[in-house]
Design an enzyme around this catalytic site. Structure first.
Site, PDB file in Angstrom:
ATOM      1  N   ASP A  56      20.094  20.558 -13.963  1.00 46.90           N
ATOM      2  CA  ASP A  56      20.938  20.371 -15.143  1.00 46.90           C
ATOM      3  C   ASP A  56      22.268  21.088 -14.937  1.00 46.90           C
ATOM      4  O   ASP A  56      22.312  22.300 -14.715  1.00 46.90           O
ATOM      5  CB  ASP A  56      20.229  20.932 -16.377  1.00 46.90           C
ATOM      6  CG  ASP A  56      21.050  20.750 -17.639  1.00 46.90           C
ATOM      7  OD1 ASP A  56      20.890  19.701 -18.286  1.00 46.90           O
ATOM      8  OD2 ASP A  56      21.850  21.650 -17.983  1.00 46.90           O
ATOM      9  N   TYR A  61      30.367  24.000 -16.599  1.00 52.27           N
ATOM     10  CA  TYR A  61      29.616  25.079 -15.949  1.00 52.27           C
ATOM     11  C   TYR A  61      30.220  25.503 -14.607  1.00 52.27           C
ATOM     12  O   TYR A  61      29.868  26.562 -14.078  1.00 52.27           O
ATOM     13  CB  TYR A  61      28.166  24.647 -15.673  1.00 52.27           C
ATOM     14  CG  TYR A  61      27.315  24.359 -16.880  1.00 52.27           C
ATOM     15  CD1 TYR A  61      27.701  24.716 -18.159  1.00 52.27           C
ATOM     16  CD2 TYR A  61      26.090  23.709 -16.726  1.00 52.27           C
ATOM     17  CE1 TYR A  61      26.912  24.413 -19.255  1.00 52.27           C
ATOM     18  CE2 TYR A  61      25.293  23.417 -17.815  1.00 52.27           C
ATOM     19  CZ  TYR A  61      25.703  23.763 -19.079  1.00 52.27           C
ATOM     20  OH  TYR A  61      24.897  23.474 -20.146  1.00 52.27           O
ATOM     21  N   LYS A  91      27.164  16.609 -17.923  1.00 52.37           N
ATOM     22  CA  LYS A  91      27.615  16.456 -19.312  1.00 52.37           C
ATOM     23  C   LYS A  91      29.132  16.319 -19.404  1.00 52.37           C
ATOM     24  O   LYS A  91      29.875  16.874 -18.597  1.00 52.37           O
ATOM     25  CB  LYS A  91      27.160  17.661 -20.148  1.00 52.37           C
ATOM     26  CG  LYS A  91      25.682  17.973 -20.023  1.00 52.37           C
ATOM     27  CD  LYS A  91      25.290  19.204 -20.837  1.00 52.37           C
ATOM     28  CE  LYS A  91      23.901  19.686 -20.476  1.00 52.37           C
ATOM     29  NZ  LYS A  91      23.865  20.399 -19.182  1.00 52.37           N
ATOM     30  N   HIS A 124      28.340  16.368 -24.353  1.00 51.28           N
ATOM     31  CA  HIS A 124      27.950  17.775 -24.445  1.00 51.28           C
ATOM     32  C   HIS A 124      27.887  18.287 -25.877  1.00 51.28           C
ATOM     33  O   HIS A 124      27.054  19.141 -26.204  1.00 51.28           O
ATOM     34  CB  HIS A 124      28.922  18.631 -23.626  1.00 51.28           C
ATOM     35  CG  HIS A 124      28.316  19.889 -23.106  1.00 51.28           C
ATOM     36  ND1 HIS A 124      28.690  20.462 -21.907  1.00 51.28           N
ATOM     37  CD2 HIS A 124      27.361  20.709 -23.609  1.00 51.28           C
ATOM     38  CE1 HIS A 124      27.991  21.561 -21.692  1.00 51.28           C
ATOM     39  NE2 HIS A 124      27.187  21.729 -22.720  1.00 51.28           N
TER      40      HIS A 124
END
Length: 320
Positions: A56, A61, A91, A124
């Site tokens: 994930d 990120y 996302k 997201h």
């Protein structure tokens, strides 16, 4: 063990998504406020050795590129035979949460990951920000009105182009899901939300079950160590008692509870021993007494305002 010898891996059950293909119930999470490429790459390779097959990530990120490098190395080492053995989720961030930017954002994620397609692409958060501002969290004057219908139409186009096998959402309340389902040609396969024994989201879970939307829990252990997380799960005396009775850790009890609710989850640890433990939840079951105790845990949402740096009471539509 030679570099080409495949290590023994822990079998992780799958859950069937709406497009009729399966997703491993345990994802290796990479969301962190202190990510660095070398650490992520090494952890991901170790995760593959241990048996993780679902990874994930998200554009915000900054873990897509090192994950892509890890996948390429895993193939080279013979840890996996093909990319198809992996399930990759990414996302769409707020700055790209505009109809005309969705496709290019997905293409950028694919380039970072070194992949031709994703298995799952998520919106997201049901919010949009100015395209030139990519950050977390946002100030109020940096946000823009969110065109859900336009964004979802673009998500459906990404699916039809074969760039992602399934599409879904994250941080959506039942009210926002109801709105999405009122016009969606392709319904969301997944809703990824904050969920753990100290924030159980029973109403949302029941709603998603009736709509065949799989729930993935983020912060399944309460996000201990994150700026917005808490120790409510990991320091729970009640969960410690249950863990002791089963000869397991608090983390394993919490993850087992999620699994028994039919919830999938993304759990993040770069510590090899804890990575192993987080997979080792399929050899015991919780008792009715365990459930009674967990049902009475104090409930509190930790990420109250999502990616906003100010009070945003309508983000989750008052759900509890």
């Amino acid at each position: 063990m030679s570099s080409t010898e495949k290590p023994a891996s822990v079998p992780v059950p799958n859950v069937v998504l709406q497009p009729s293909f399966s997703m491993p119930v345990i994802a290796f999470g990479t969301g962190s406020e202190a990510n660095d490429n070398d650490t992520i790459k090494a952890a991901a390779i170790e995760a593959i050795k241990l048996g993780y097959r679902h990874f994930d990530t998200a554009s915000i990120y900054d873990s897509e590129q090192p994950l892509g490098e890890a996948f390429a190395e895993a193939l080279q080492l013979g840890l996996i035979n093909s990319r198809d053995e992996l399930f990759i989720t990414s996302k769409l961030w707020l700055s790209d949460n505009h109809p005309h930017l969705v496709l290019s954002a997905l293409q950028n994620s694919l380039q970072n990951l070194g992949l031709e397609y994703l298995d799952l692409y998520l919106v997201h958060c049901p919010m949009s920000a100015k395209p030139e501002i990519r950050k977390f969290p946002y100030n109020e004057d940096e946000l823009l009105p969110f065109d859900l219908k336009g964004v979802w139409t673009s998500m459906e186009k990404c699916h039809s182009l074969g760039l992602t096998k399934s599409i879904g959402v994250s941080n959506f309340s039942t009210k926002k899901l109801e709105h999405l389902l009122s016009f969606a040609t392709i319904p969301p396969a997944v809703n990824q939300v904050e969920l753990n024994p100290s924030w159980q989201q029973k109403n949302l879970r029941e709603y998603c079950k009736t709509k065949n939307i799989v729930i993935t829990a983020y912060s399944p252990l309460g996000a201990k160590g994150a700026s917005w997380g808490s120790n409510d799960v990991m320091n729970s005396e009640l969960l410690k008692q249950i863990a002791h009775a089963h000869g397991k850790t608090v983390a394993q009890v919490s993850l087992r509870w999620l699994y028994e609710q039919g919830v999938t989850f993304a759990v993040k640890s770069y510590n090899k021993e804890r990575m192993k433990q987080n997979l080792d939840i399929f050899d015991f079951s919780l008792t009715n007494d365990d459930y009674q105790k967990i049902n009475h845990m104090k409930q509190e949402r930790k990420l109250k305002n999502g990616p906003a740096a100010f009070d945003l009471p309508d983000l989750f539509d008052g759900e509890n």
